[in-house]
Design a protein around this motif. Sequence first.
Motif, PDB file in Angstrom:
ATOM      1  N   ILE A 299      29.325  19.369  26.712  1.00 17.04           N
ATOM      2  CA  ILE A 299      29.485  20.798  26.981  1.00 17.04           C
ATOM      3  C   ILE A 299      30.968  21.079  27.157  1.00 17.04           C
ATOM      4  O   ILE A 299      31.636  20.403  27.961  1.00 17.04           O
ATOM      5  CB  ILE A 299      28.725  21.209  28.263  1.00 17.04           C
ATOM      6  N   GLU A 300      31.478  22.044  26.406  1.00 19.22           N
ATOM      7  CA  GLU A 300      32.851  22.497  26.631  1.00 19.22           C
ATOM      8  C   GLU A 300      32.810  23.972  27.014  1.00 19.22           C
ATOM      9  O   GLU A 300      32.231  24.790  26.297  1.00 19.22           O
ATOM     10  CB  GLU A 300      33.709  22.282  25.378  1.00 19.22           C
ATOM     11  N   GLY A 301      33.408  24.285  28.133  1.00 16.37           N
ATOM     12  CA  GLY A 301      33.480  25.672  28.579  1.00 16.37           C
ATOM     13  C   GLY A 301      34.920  26.041  28.875  1.00 16.37           C
ATOM     14  O   GLY A 301      35.701  25.198  29.341  1.00 16.37           O
ATOM     15  N   ALA A 302      35.264  27.272  28.598  1.00 25.03           N
ATOM     16  CA  ALA A 302      36.611  27.758  28.923  1.00 25.03           C
ATOM     17  C   ALA A 302      36.490  29.163  29.488  1.00 25.03           C
ATOM     18  O   ALA A 302      35.863  30.028  28.873  1.00 25.03           O
ATOM     19  CB  ALA A 302      37.507  27.765  27.690  1.00 25.03           C
ATOM     20  N   VAL A 303      37.064  29.350  30.663  1.00 27.52           N
ATOM     21  CA  VAL A 303      37.061  30.683  31.258  1.00 27.52           C
ATOM     22  C   VAL A 303      38.484  31.018  31.698  1.00 27.52           C
ATOM     23  O   VAL A 303      39.302  30.133  31.945  1.00 27.52           O
ATOM     24  CB  VAL A 303      36.107  30.764  32.478  1.00 27.52           C
ATOM     25  N   SER A 304      38.772  32.296  31.752  1.00 29.79           N
ATOM     26  CA  SER A 304      40.102  32.689  32.211  1.00 29.79           C
ATOM     27  C   SER A 304      40.018  33.950  33.042  1.00 29.79           C
ATOM     28  O   SER A 304      39.026  34.684  32.997  1.00 29.79           O
ATOM     29  CB  SER A 304      41.048  32.913  31.031  1.00 29.79           C
ATOM     30  N   TYR A 305      41.078  34.156  33.824  1.00 30.57           N
ATOM     31  CA  TYR A 305      41.194  35.374  34.622  1.00 30.57           C
ATOM     32  C   TYR A 305      42.676  35.677  34.759  1.00 30.57           C
ATOM     33  O   TYR A 305      43.534  34.800  34.601  1.00 30.57           O
ATOM     34  CB  TYR A 305      40.534  35.205  36.002  1.00 30.57           C
ATOM     35  N   ASN A 306      42.953  36.935  35.041  1.00 26.70           N
ATOM     36  CA  ASN A 306      44.331  37.391  35.177  1.00 26.70           C
ATOM     37  C   ASN A 306      44.753  37.243  36.633  1.00 26.70           C
ATOM     38  O   ASN A 306      44.187  37.910  37.517  1.00 26.70           O
ATOM     39  CB  ASN A 306      44.421  38.866  34.738  1.00 26.70           C
ATOM     40  N   VAL A 307      45.736  36.376  36.904  1.00 25.59           N
ATOM     41  CA  VAL A 307      46.148  36.151  38.298  1.00 25.59           C
ATOM     42  C   VAL A 307      46.704  37.431  38.920  1.00 25.59           C
ATOM     43  O   VAL A 307      46.768  37.536  40.151  1.00 25.59           O
ATOM     44  CB  VAL A 307      47.177  35.011  38.436  1.00 25.59           C
ATOM     45  N   GLU A 308      47.074  38.396  38.095  1.00 25.55           N
ATOM     46  CA  GLU A 308      47.597  39.665  38.629  1.00 25.55           C
ATOM     47  C   GLU A 308      46.525  40.447  39.405  1.00 25.55           C
ATOM     48  O   GLU A 308      46.838  41.374  40.138  1.00 25.55           O
ATOM     49  CB  GLU A 308      48.129  40.539  37.482  1.00 25.55           C
TER      50      GLU A 308
ATOM     51  N   MET B  34      48.284  28.601  35.270  1.00 26.97           N
ATOM     52  CA  MET B  34      47.836  27.214  35.217  1.00 26.97           C
ATOM     53  C   MET B  34      46.579  27.100  34.369  1.00 26.97           C
ATOM     54  O   MET B  34      45.699  27.955  34.415  1.00 26.97           O
ATOM     55  CB  MET B  34      47.527  26.723  36.632  1.00 26.97           C
ATOM     56  N   SER B  35      46.513  26.031  33.608  1.00 25.70           N
ATOM     57  CA  SER B  35      45.275  25.640  32.933  1.00 25.70           C
ATOM     58  C   SER B  35      44.823  24.327  33.548  1.00 25.70           C
ATOM     59  O   SER B  35      45.562  23.341  33.537  1.00 25.70           O
ATOM     60  CB  SER B  35      45.526  25.458  31.435  1.00 25.70           C
ATOM     61  N   ALA B  36      43.636  24.323  34.106  1.00 29.33           N
ATOM     62  CA  ALA B  36      43.079  23.101  34.695  1.00 29.33           C
ATOM     63  C   ALA B  36      41.886  22.678  33.853  1.00 29.33           C
ATOM     64  O   ALA B  36      40.994  23.486  33.590  1.00 29.33           O
ATOM     65  CB  ALA B  36      42.624  23.361  36.126  1.00 29.33           C
ATOM     66  N   VAL B  37      41.894  21.437  33.404  1.00 30.97           N
ATOM     67  CA  VAL B  37      40.770  20.919  32.626  1.00 30.97           C
ATOM     68  C   VAL B  37      40.076  19.847  33.454  1.00 30.97           C
ATOM     69  O   VAL B  37      40.651  18.806  33.766  1.00 30.97           O
ATOM     70  CB  VAL B  37      41.211  20.348  31.267  1.00 30.97           C
TER      71      VAL B  37
ATOM     72  N   THR C  54      39.636  25.936  33.234  1.00 32.66           N
ATOM     73  CA  THR C  54      39.843  27.141  34.036  1.00 32.66           C
ATOM     74  C   THR C  54      41.272  27.596  33.830  1.00 32.66           C
ATOM     75  O   THR C  54      42.217  26.884  34.183  1.00 32.66           O
ATOM     76  CB  THR C  54      39.641  26.832  35.540  1.00 32.66           C
ATOM     77  N   ILE C  55      41.445  28.775  33.269  1.00 28.61           N
ATOM     78  CA  ILE C  55      42.793  29.280  32.996  1.00 28.61           C
ATOM     79  C   ILE C  55      43.043  30.513  33.855  1.00 28.61           C
ATOM     80  O   ILE C  55      42.327  31.509  33.747  1.00 28.61           O
ATOM     81  CB  ILE C  55      42.948  29.674  31.507  1.00 28.61           C
ATOM     82  N   GLY C  56      44.050  30.408  34.744  1.00 32.63           N
ATOM     83  CA  GLY C  56      44.468  31.578  35.509  1.00 32.63           C
ATOM     84  C   GLY C  56      45.924  31.850  35.194  1.00 32.63           C
ATOM     85  O   GLY C  56      46.788  30.987  35.401  1.00 32.63           O
ATOM     86  N   GLN C  57      46.204  33.015  34.661  1.00 37.24           N
ATOM     87  CA  GLN C  57      47.580  33.286  34.228  1.00 37.24           C
ATOM     88  C   GLN C  57      47.865  34.784  34.290  1.00 37.24           C
ATOM     89  O   GLN C  57      46.945  35.591  34.386  1.00 37.24           O
ATOM     90  CB  GLN C  57      47.785  32.794  32.793  1.00 37.24           C
ATOM     91  N   VAL C  58      49.158  35.102  34.231  1.00 33.79           N
ATOM     92  CA  VAL C  58      49.555  36.491  34.003  1.00 33.79           C
ATOM     93  C   VAL C  58      49.247  36.801  32.540  1.00 33.79           C
ATOM     94  O   VAL C  58      49.717  36.097  31.640  1.00 33.79           O
ATOM     95  CB  VAL C  58      51.063  36.689  34.281  1.00 33.79           C
ATOM     96  N   TYR C  59      48.437  37.816  32.308  1.00 31.88           N
ATOM     97  CA  TYR C  59      48.026  38.096  30.935  1.00 31.88           C
ATOM     98  C   TYR C  59      49.161  38.725  30.139  1.00 31.88           C
ATOM     99  O   TYR C  59      49.978  39.486  30.659  1.00 31.88           O
ATOM    100  CB  TYR C  59      46.829  39.027  30.918  1.00 31.88           C
ATOM    101  N   LEU C  60      49.169  38.410  28.868  1.00 30.81           N
ATOM    102  CA  LEU C  60      50.042  39.066  27.907  1.00 30.81           C
ATOM    103  C   LEU C  60      49.328  40.315  27.401  1.00 30.81           C
ATOM    104  O   LEU C  60      48.094  40.431  27.532  1.00 30.81           O
ATOM    105  CB  LEU C  60      50.352  38.098  26.757  1.00 30.81           C
ATOM    106  N   PRO C  61      50.070  41.259  26.824  1.00 32.46           N
ATOM    107  CA  PRO C  61      49.426  42.487  26.348  1.00 32.46           C
ATOM    108  C   PRO C  61      48.259  42.180  25.413  1.00 32.46           C
ATOM    109  O   PRO C  61      48.375  41.339  24.519  1.00 32.46           O
ATOM    110  CB  PRO C  61      50.552  43.217  25.614  1.00 32.46           C
TER     111      PRO C  61
ATOM    112  N   GLY D  69      42.403  39.336  27.302  1.00 33.05           N
ATOM    113  CA  GLY D  69      41.291  39.633  28.191  1.00 33.05           C
ATOM    114  C   GLY D  69      40.690  38.339  28.688  1.00 33.05           C
ATOM    115  O   GLY D  69      41.071  37.251  28.236  1.00 33.05           O
ATOM    116  N   ASP D  70      39.743  38.460  29.616  1.00 35.83           N
ATOM    117  CA  ASP D  70      39.138  37.265  30.185  1.00 35.83           C
ATOM    118  C   ASP D  70      38.326  36.526  29.124  1.00 35.83           C
ATOM    119  O   ASP D  70      37.767  37.126  28.211  1.00 35.83           O
ATOM    120  CB  ASP D  70      38.235  37.625  31.367  1.00 35.83           C
ATOM    121  N   LEU D  71      38.296  35.218  29.268  1.00 31.38           N
ATOM    122  CA  LEU D  71      37.571  34.319  28.377  1.00 31.38           C
ATOM    123  C   LEU D  71      36.282  33.871  29.041  1.00 31.38           C
ATOM    124  O   LEU D  71      36.252  33.629  30.252  1.00 31.38           O
ATOM    125  CB  LEU D  71      38.381  33.036  28.179  1.00 31.38           C
TER     126      LEU D  71
END
Lengths: 360, 360
Positions: A169-178, A259-262, A277-284, A287-289
């Motif tokens: 299983i491979e999962g990837a999620v992200s959120y905007n730390v802002e 940060m990207s944590a695997v 798990t990717i938490g970062q300042v989003y670029l223009p 959106g969340d993954l």
Amino acid sequence: MNKNKGGFSLKLNKVRVIQYGCGNMAKSLIPYMIEKGADIVGAIDNNPDLVGQDVGDFANLGHQLGIKISNDPDQVLSSVDADIAVVTLFSFVQDNYDHFVKILEHGVNIITTSEEAFYSWSTSAQQTNELNRIAKENGVTITGSGMQDIFWSQLPLTVAAGCQRIDRIEGAVSYNVEDYGIALANAHGVGLTADEFKTQITDVESFPSYMWNSGEELVSQLGWTIKNISEVRVPVTSEQVVHSDTTGKDIPAGDAIGMSAVCTIETYQGPVLKLQTIGQVYLPGQGDLCDWHFFGEPNTNFSVAKPDTVAHTCATVTNRIPDVINAHPGFVAVDELPALRYLSYPMGYYVRNQRHRGHC
Amino acid sequence: MNKNKGGFSLKLNKVRVIQYGCGNMAKSLIPYMIEKGADIVGAIDNNPDLVGQDVGDFANLGHQLGIKISNDPDQVLSSVDADIAVVTLFSFVQDNYDHFVKILEHGVNIITTSEEAFYSWSTSAQQTNELNRIAKENGVTITGSGMQDIFWSQLPLTVAAGCQRIDRIEGAVSYNVEDYGIALANAHGVGLTADEFKTQITDVESFPSYMWNSGEELVSQLGWTIKNISEVRVPVTSEQVVHSDTTGKDIPAGDAIGMSAVCTIETYQGPVLKLQTIGQVYLPGQGDLCDWHFFGEPNTNFSVAKPDTVAHTCATVTNRIPDVINAHPGFVAVDELPALRYLSYPMGYYVRNQRHRGHC
């Protein structure tokens, strides 16, 4: 309120809630909970700008509720009769621990957005077992919920039920730390150089990423046992200067914007999970993954397009409240709860065995 | 076997299955079920080319099972002791009805890929109620499952549980009619001109599309009640000539290469569902669709990328078998069953209250 005490059955539409922590999440949660039939009977925060404010004003309801934000949890917990406290304070169990204990000892159930508390049986084993004991002694339940509950757990579990065999299983999620304030931005290394990130984040014993905990829960739900779990944390960078509103700084190209944590989980049964798990300042335009890939029979790929993580977190917590009230006492992760459902009606209709409220 | 009769508890790994209908679906299902701990104890089909063939040869297992495909269901049902029959015959309840009755009257549970039987309480109300009665009288369960169970029901239900408010649901699924034989291709108007399609498909009282039934189940699970349900069927066309292996013909540009059925469900609670079922001869590069859009709080869009519908159907049915054996007697749609889970272990381990097998 005590689940071990009897009481006559009484159909009540309302569920009485203490909002414990009045930050951004609470601002979304309070109107959601009220829409689904909750009464806010207390609100707690130590921010001097908020103490004394009416909850209705705080949550932009357009009318007052007659409940003021208090910085005295003991007073609130002693003076009102609540079914559940919604704790939106910190990500990690150790930071929440004293608050959890206080609430449980007052005989009030807890649902919390603490990401670690979604499944902290191994990452904070001692404290989780203590909370389990204290909750049982007081006849109440503590459960972690949020985005993980549906989108990192029940969603992949559901798709798994449509598969014959899962090898990986491979999962990837992200959120905007802002979206989450300065503490979270700092914990994600926002603004650090590559060297600083290495010494301050990558190389140190650190807290688990959020998918470490949801991954352990997912493995439990799938009936597997963990052979090994480990994590690699690397900076997320940009080739452009990126401004962070949260830190108030322009981050030079090449420095960390997050940060990207695997997290890699091996199981005794064979299947491997790789959870990013990717938490970062989003670029223009970012959106969340929420992307999932199953390797097995058949290979299966599914995704949620730019999920609104804050809204889903608050909606999921709201929908989960009846399950927590209905649950057996203890630290009860969602692997011991029924599949979560959408509340079409006020949450009181989903509460079984309505108890005679009141401490006696 | 009779659920109403007592018996000692006996832990058995095997679940004894009669494969009722030996077509393409059965070829995939049989190895899946065996991998998950089923014993095939009977197989039924009336195709003279198959009768007498060993099930192991039929399903390309590489070894024989010692069970021959029979065209005499009464003989099979009377001579072996099966926990469940897996019925992969026809899409609609009326075509399966006599077979269902025969199996139930022999005291054997049924799981079926009949798309209508997934939720036929209104589309075949009389027959479904009769089947419910006959199943109860014989202490066994009949349940419809397949692709719908996860990807058209439990998956959108799961995502709904992460939402605060749903005003409208749009779902679109597709499958390649080339995978399912001539009867299905004809029912989808493959090869008809626009005029023929109108008179033979669009304008006639016809069977419901597959998402009509799954939509009714989804509405039930969400706790809503149906105010109105209707369907529009239009041809799918191509600007190129398309060859159909199933019909053996080249289909001129502009003629039907399949059907798109859009079922609209209005509910008394307000939310509207628009569910599109597309069955067509695929063009090069096309894959199955499973796209969902929720309008509400928040808007939520999710999809499965080109799901392998045949594999998911067979995997879902396999995973669902223990739930059907565990269920109360009657016609039990999946809205009365627990959330489906992936079987990590042989299916017998998921069967509660193992009964003393044997008719007595």
